[in-house]
Design a protein around this motif. Structure first.
Motif, PDB file in Angstrom:
ATOM      1  N   TRP A 205       0.825  -1.206   0.000  1.00  0.00           N
ATOM      2  CA  TRP A 205       0.000   0.000   0.000  1.00  0.00           C
ATOM      3  C   TRP A 205       0.863   1.261   0.000  1.00  0.00           C
ATOM      4  O   TRP A 205       0.556   2.240  -0.686  1.00  0.00           O
ATOM      5  N   ALA A 206       1.933   1.248   0.778  1.00  0.00           N
ATOM      6  CA  ALA A 206       2.803   2.421   0.838  1.00  0.00           C
ATOM      7  C   ALA A 206       3.431   2.694  -0.526  1.00  0.00           C
ATOM      8  O   ALA A 206       3.491   3.849  -0.979  1.00  0.00           O
ATOM      9  N   TYR A 207       3.886   1.639  -1.196  1.00  0.00           N
ATOM     10  CA  TYR A 207       4.468   1.817  -2.529  1.00  0.00           C
ATOM     11  C   TYR A 207       3.421   2.280  -3.539  1.00  0.00           C
ATOM     12  O   TYR A 207       3.672   3.192  -4.339  1.00  0.00           O
ATOM     13  N   THR A 208       2.246   1.678  -3.496  1.00  0.00           N
ATOM     14  CA  THR A 208       1.191   2.034  -4.448  1.00  0.00           C
ATOM     15  C   THR A 208       0.759   3.484  -4.278  1.00  0.00           C
ATOM     16  O   THR A 208       0.608   4.227  -5.257  1.00  0.00           O
ATOM     17  N   LEU A 209       0.565   3.909  -3.028  1.00  0.00           N
ATOM     18  CA  LEU A 209       0.110   5.273  -2.778  1.00  0.00           C
ATOM     19  C   LEU A 209       1.213   6.305  -2.977  1.00  0.00           C
ATOM     20  O   LEU A 209       0.923   7.500  -3.109  1.00  0.00           O
ATOM     21  N   SER A 210       2.468   5.880  -2.985  1.00  0.00           N
ATOM     22  CA  SER A 210       3.567   6.817  -3.226  1.00  0.00           C
ATOM     23  C   SER A 210       3.801   7.050  -4.712  1.00  0.00           C
ATOM     24  O   SER A 210       4.667   7.833  -5.092  1.00  0.00           O
ATOM     25  N   CYS A 211       3.010   6.381  -5.540  1.00  0.00           N
ATOM     26  CA  CYS A 211       3.146   6.485  -6.992  1.00  0.00           C
ATOM     27  C   CYS A 211       2.915   7.921  -7.460  1.00  0.00           C
ATOM     28  O   CYS A 211       2.084   8.646  -6.927  1.00  0.00           O
ATOM     29  N   HIS A 212       3.649   8.337  -8.473  1.00  0.00           N
ATOM     30  CA  HIS A 212       3.493   9.679  -9.023  1.00  0.00           C
ATOM     31  C   HIS A 212       2.096   9.902  -9.586  1.00  0.00           C
ATOM     32  O   HIS A 212       1.539  11.003  -9.483  1.00  0.00           O
ATOM     33  N   SER A 213       1.515   8.857 -10.170  1.00  0.00           N
ATOM     34  CA  SER A 213       0.159   8.987 -10.697  1.00  0.00           C
ATOM     35  C   SER A 213      -0.840   9.224  -9.580  1.00  0.00           C
ATOM     36  O   SER A 213      -1.782  10.014  -9.724  1.00  0.00           O
ATOM     37  N   ARG A 233      -4.556  18.160   2.130  1.00  0.00           N
ATOM     38  CA  ARG A 233      -3.987  17.340   3.209  1.00  0.00           C
ATOM     39  C   ARG A 233      -3.573  15.967   2.677  1.00  0.00           C
ATOM     40  O   ARG A 233      -2.484  15.472   3.001  1.00  0.00           O
ATOM     41  N   LEU A 234      -4.432  15.374   1.853  1.00  0.00           N
ATOM     42  CA  LEU A 234      -4.097  14.070   1.269  1.00  0.00           C
ATOM     43  C   LEU A 234      -2.890  14.181   0.355  1.00  0.00           C
ATOM     44  O   LEU A 234      -2.022  13.304   0.339  1.00  0.00           O
ATOM     45  N   TRP A 235      -2.822  15.276  -0.411  1.00  0.00           N
ATOM     46  CA  TRP A 235      -1.692  15.489  -1.300  1.00  0.00           C
ATOM     47  C   TRP A 235      -0.396  15.610  -0.503  1.00  0.00           C
ATOM     48  O   TRP A 235       0.660  15.115  -0.934  1.00  0.00           O
ATOM     49  N   GLY A 236      -0.457  16.247   0.653  1.00  0.00           N
ATOM     50  CA  GLY A 236       0.724  16.357   1.503  1.00  0.00           C
ATOM     51  C   GLY A 236       1.193  15.009   1.997  1.00  0.00           C
ATOM     52  O   GLY A 236       2.397  14.727   2.017  1.00  0.00           O
ATOM     53  N   TRP A 237       0.252  14.151   2.387  1.00  0.00           N
ATOM     54  CA  TRP A 237       0.624  12.807   2.847  1.00  0.00           C
ATOM     55  C   TRP A 237       1.230  11.984   1.723  1.00  0.00           C
ATOM     56  O   TRP A 237       2.252  11.318   1.909  1.00  0.00           O
ATOM     57  N   VAL A 238       0.583  12.024   0.554  1.00  0.00           N
ATOM     58  CA  VAL A 238       1.082  11.266  -0.586  1.00  0.00           C
ATOM     59  C   VAL A 238       2.452  11.791  -1.018  1.00  0.00           C
ATOM     60  O   VAL A 238       3.332  11.021  -1.409  1.00  0.00           O
ATOM     61  N   SER A 239       2.651  13.091  -0.926  1.00  0.00           N
ATOM     62  CA  SER A 239       3.937  13.682  -1.309  1.00  0.00           C
ATOM     63  C   SER A 239       5.061  13.190  -0.405  1.00  0.00           C
ATOM     64  O   SER A 239       6.199  12.977  -0.858  1.00  0.00           O
ATOM     65  N   LYS A 240       4.772  13.034   0.885  1.00  0.00           N
ATOM     66  CA  LYS A 240       5.790  12.500   1.798  1.00  0.00           C
ATOM     67  C   LYS A 240       6.159  11.071   1.422  1.00  0.00           C
ATOM     68  O   LYS A 240       7.337  10.698   1.464  1.00  0.00           O
ATOM     69  N   LEU A 241       5.142  10.279   1.063  1.00  0.00           N
ATOM     70  CA  LEU A 241       5.428   8.916   0.612  1.00  0.00           C
ATOM     71  C   LEU A 241       6.193   8.937  -0.708  1.00  0.00           C
ATOM     72  O   LEU A 241       7.101   8.142  -0.925  1.00  0.00           O
ATOM     73  N   ASN A 242       5.814   9.863  -1.571  1.00  0.00           N
ATOM     74  CA  ASN A 242       6.454   9.959  -2.880  1.00  0.00           C
ATOM     75  C   ASN A 242       7.945  10.243  -2.761  1.00  0.00           C
ATOM     76  O   ASN A 242       8.746   9.785  -3.584  1.00  0.00           O
TER      77      ASN A 242
END
Length: 277
Positions: A205-213, A233-242
């Protein structure tokens, strides 16, 4: 006095790459003195090891289920020649698949997602195609067309593989929930395999959600973040994973192979799954 960096003389007309006449006249292909080749060599070795292992397991067509665990390479099992399972979805929507392994029906989606992933493109472009092999090291190819021609233009389907990867991650989550049962399918149990599956699905899940898409879907096409606080807020979380996409790509690659290998050991009778409760 010649400095060794004068432009190439007219006689070099027609040369390309680092030998182009517009480049400085340097005899060496590059001036790096560090072991720049270690990174692409390690990348190539790691990816090659996974390709060899996953190919073996995909065509093995055996030892992919041991109650209550089902290998992530074979879930969901979509062919009629799947072994009877009770630990995960068993949708026999295809025929016997001509005797081939049912893993070939499902692996195309997660592998397609990873092969077109932005990090994996960089990894195998550098590791296998030397395009380029490292920073400040020229690639050996005379012509560069990018991803504008076949077959590399197919990399643009990555965003669609992302949606398929979400479905696969959801199914593997279901398999992980079912791993909290024993071999008699009774709830309230936990084994070593449960921890292996928990680690794997967390990294998946962490890898999938860190996807650029995913990052673009969550926060793209917005002119004002202030008008969309939830998406911001969601974009900020995904950006950290990215920012950790490379690490998550390798970690999840190892974890999915580990989960499959653990099921293989159990199914082949190498040992019994240790139960904690």
């Amino acid at each position: 006095m010649a400095t060794g960096t004068e432009p190439h003389p007219p006689s070099s007309a027609g040369a390309q790459g680092v030998r182009d006449r517009s480049r400085a006249t340097i005899a060496a292909g590059h001036l790096r003195t560090d072991r720049w080749w270690l990174a692409p060599a390690g990348t190539a070795a790691g990816l090659l090891a996974f390709v060899v292992y996953s190919t073996w397991r995909a065509f093995a067509n055996a030892d992919y289920y041991h109650a209550p665990y089902v290998s992530p390479f074979y879930s969901p099992c979509l062919a009629q020649n799947c072994k009877p399972m009770h630990a995960g979805p068993n949708w026999e929507i295809f025929g016997p698949w001509w005797g081939l392994s049912p893993a070939l029906l499902i692996l195309i989606f997660p592998l397609g997602f990873r092969l077109t992933c932005y990090y994996y493109r960089k990894a195998y472009y550098r590791g296998f195609w030397a395009s380029p092999p490292a920073c400040a090291v020229p690639e050996p190819h005379k012509k560069y067309t990018g991803e504008t021609r076949f077959p590399l233009i197919l990399q643009n389907v990555h965003r669609y593989f992302f949606y398929a990867a979400l479905v696969v991650a959801g199914i593997l989550t279901y398999d992980t929930v079912l791993s909290f049962r024993n071999e008699k399918y009774e709830w309230g149990h936990m084994g070593l395999g449960t921890l292996v599956f928990l680690l794997n699905i967390t990294l998946i899940w962490a890898y999938t959600l860190s996807c650029h898409s995913c990052r673009h879907i969550v926060g793209g096409r917005l002119k004002h973040f202030s008008k969309h606080p939830v998406r911001y807020r969601l974009w900020g979380w995904v950006s950290k994973l990215n920012g950790r996409h490379m690490l998550l790509a390798w970690a999840s690659l190892v974890s999915v192979a580990l989960a499959d290998f653990y099921v293989y050991l159990l199914a082949s009778g190498a040992f019994d799954d240790p139960r904690f409760f």
